[in-house]
Design a protein around this motif. Sequence first.
Motif, short mmCIF file in Angstrom:
data_model
loop_
_atom_site.label_atom_id
_atom_site.label_comp_id
_atom_site.label_asym_id
_atom_site.label_seq_id
_atom_site.Cartn_x
_atom_site.Cartn_y
_atom_site.Cartn_z
N UNK A 99 -12.02 20.62 18.47
CA UNK A 99 -10.88 21.46 18.82
C UNK A 99 -9.56 20.69 18.73
N UNK A 100 -9.56 19.46 19.23
CA UNK A 100 -8.31 18.68 19.20
C UNK A 100 -7.99 18.14 17.81
N UNK A 101 -9.01 17.98 16.98
CA UNK A 101 -8.77 17.59 15.60
C UNK A 101 -8.09 18.72 14.83
N UNK A 102 -8.39 19.95 15.20
CA UNK A 102 -7.95 21.12 14.44
C UNK A 102 -6.70 21.80 15.00
N UNK A 103 -6.54 21.72 16.33
CA UNK A 103 -5.45 22.45 16.97
C UNK A 103 -4.68 21.58 17.96
N UNK A 104 -3.44 21.99 18.20
CA UNK A 104 -2.67 21.47 19.33
C UNK A 104 -2.55 22.62 20.33
N UNK A 105 -2.74 22.31 21.60
CA UNK A 105 -2.76 23.36 22.61
C UNK A 105 -1.49 23.32 23.46
N UNK A 106 -0.93 24.49 23.69
CA UNK A 106 0.31 24.61 24.44
C UNK A 106 0.22 25.79 25.39
N UNK A 107 0.99 25.73 26.46
CA UNK A 107 1.13 26.87 27.34
C UNK A 107 1.97 27.93 26.64
N UNK A 108 1.76 29.20 26.93
CA UNK A 108 2.58 30.25 26.31
C UNK A 108 4.06 30.05 26.62
N UNK A 109 4.88 30.54 25.76
CA UNK A 109 6.33 30.40 25.92
C UNK A 109 6.77 30.95 27.27
N UNK A 110 7.55 30.16 27.99
CA UNK A 110 8.06 30.58 29.28
C UNK A 110 7.19 30.20 30.45
N UNK A 111 5.95 29.76 30.18
CA UNK A 111 5.04 29.35 31.26
C UNK A 111 5.21 27.86 31.51
N UNK A 112 5.61 27.51 32.71
CA UNK A 112 5.84 26.10 33.04
C UNK A 112 4.92 25.59 34.14
N UNK A 113 4.28 26.51 34.86
CA UNK A 113 3.38 26.12 35.94
C UNK A 113 2.03 26.81 35.76
N UNK A 114 0.97 26.11 36.15
CA UNK A 114 -0.37 26.68 36.07
C UNK A 114 -1.09 26.42 37.38
N UNK A 115 -2.02 27.28 37.70
CA UNK A 115 -2.79 27.18 38.94
C UNK A 115 -3.99 26.26 38.70
N UNK A 116 -3.97 25.09 39.30
CA UNK A 116 -5.05 24.13 39.16
C UNK A 116 -6.02 24.16 40.34
N UNK A 117 -5.82 25.11 41.26
CA UNK A 117 -6.66 25.13 42.45
C UNK A 117 -8.11 25.45 42.13
N UNK A 118 -8.34 26.34 41.20
CA UNK A 118 -9.70 26.67 40.81
C UNK A 118 -10.37 27.70 41.71
N UNK A 119 -11.45 28.28 41.20
CA UNK A 119 -12.24 29.27 41.92
C UNK A 119 -13.55 28.61 42.32
#
Length: 488
Positions: free
Chosen positions: A451-471
């Motif tokens: 996956x990392x060889x083929x793509x670069x991964x980014x958050x969608x435009x305008x998203x600066x924070x993500x929930x790392x708390x988990x379920x």
Amino acid sequence: MDVIWILLGLLLILSSMQYMKIQKIAALLPPGPTPLPFIGNLFTIKFHLNHWKLMKLSKIYGNIMTIWIGQTPLIVLNGFESIRDCLISNAEKVSERPTTPFFMYYAEERGIIMATGQNWKLQRRLGITIMRNLGMGKKVLEWRIKEEARYLLDVFLSTEGSAFDPKDCVTNAVSNVVTAISFGHKFSYKDELFHRIIDSSNVVGAFFGTTWGQLYDAFPRIMHHLPGPHQTAFKHLQFLKKYLLQEIRQHQQNPSDEPQDFVDYYLQQISKARDDPSSTIDEDNLIQILVDFVLAGFETVTSTIRWGLLYMAFYQDIQVKTQKEIDEFVESTENLQYEDRLKMPYTNAVIHEMQRFSNVVPTGLTRLCTTDIELHEYSIKKGSIILANLASANLDPKQWKFPNTFNPSNFLDEEGNFQANEAFVPFSAGNRICMGEQMARTELFIFFTSLLKTFSFHLPQGVTEINMDGILGTTFLPYPYQICALPR
């Protein structure tokens, strides 16, 4: 009114007797929060064996403590030293499983995960032998994983860089590896039966660690007759067993000259043991082993990859450094091999850090102490039920340079070489260490590196924070999220 007062008086007497009984037993156990009559510490832990809560309680009661689930005491291990000294130093003495109500319903002591005694040893030994015959640790297994990785890359490519949730396609890819090895064929990602199998495995697997799971184990006679999520879990479990029996029947009706999958090999062993009336190499154990494979193989690798992609999208500097190393040593995903990890220390460290920091399996399954053992200053008696808080080892500040942050340096020495750490226990430890560890490691490396060889991964435009708390359930899952996979 007199009857009501009499009943209240009887309830008070019974509660007092139960409280004194528990206190008498608790005096002989490691310390822990005071248990209440009948419900124990269920309110204290909020009806869930939350690894964070257990770590907080360990600061009060110590790394070896007692938590009561209803009227059953659990000896909970926190921190790597306690886990090592119990599960590894006393491996043979704590290798059995307790017969808790839900686990008895789940497996009836069959299969591998919940089997005990000689049957467990036989099934595990046979299972390992069959997995080796199927290519565990060999190129043939890598070929199966790489084939599925190609399909996964195509799905990611079809998103054309737009935001999407990778959960379903990653789940499909990982699950297809398990089904191909287990019963010799894969599914279309659009197959409704395939998604029903995945959904059922998720429901049953998640139930172990839920509030309803704790209630069922605490009050099985009552809960068995009440409606609730436990009844739903039972229905999904029966569906899985019925489906897997159909797979076995198809193999029996269309036998192969040479075994092609796990079912083929196991049926071959059943045939050899047919004249031995005492043999436990039988259809019931085969069905349960397949259930174990589905539950253990689908969710854990899937969730680790999902956490990993989220980390890469958030920690862009780590993603770029990983891709630079991959580009240096991997010409194309077609040439990728598991042994490439040996010349890619940073990538290897990132994958290990994904497992350590995400703690997808935060607590191990319970163990049964088969003889008295001395554990630090405590005498743990035969018959004690032990629970290892694996997350507390993976986050142990005594063992890691950066325990509470995502940092690949936790697995690198000062020269940048990969450095293993014995406190890394995502697959548990001792005699009950995950049988599929080698397969999971291979999947993680090939899927993630491809996956990392083929793509670069980014958050969608305008998203600066993500929930790392988990379920938190039986496993620790990321909250649903969206990312953009941009072709490199």
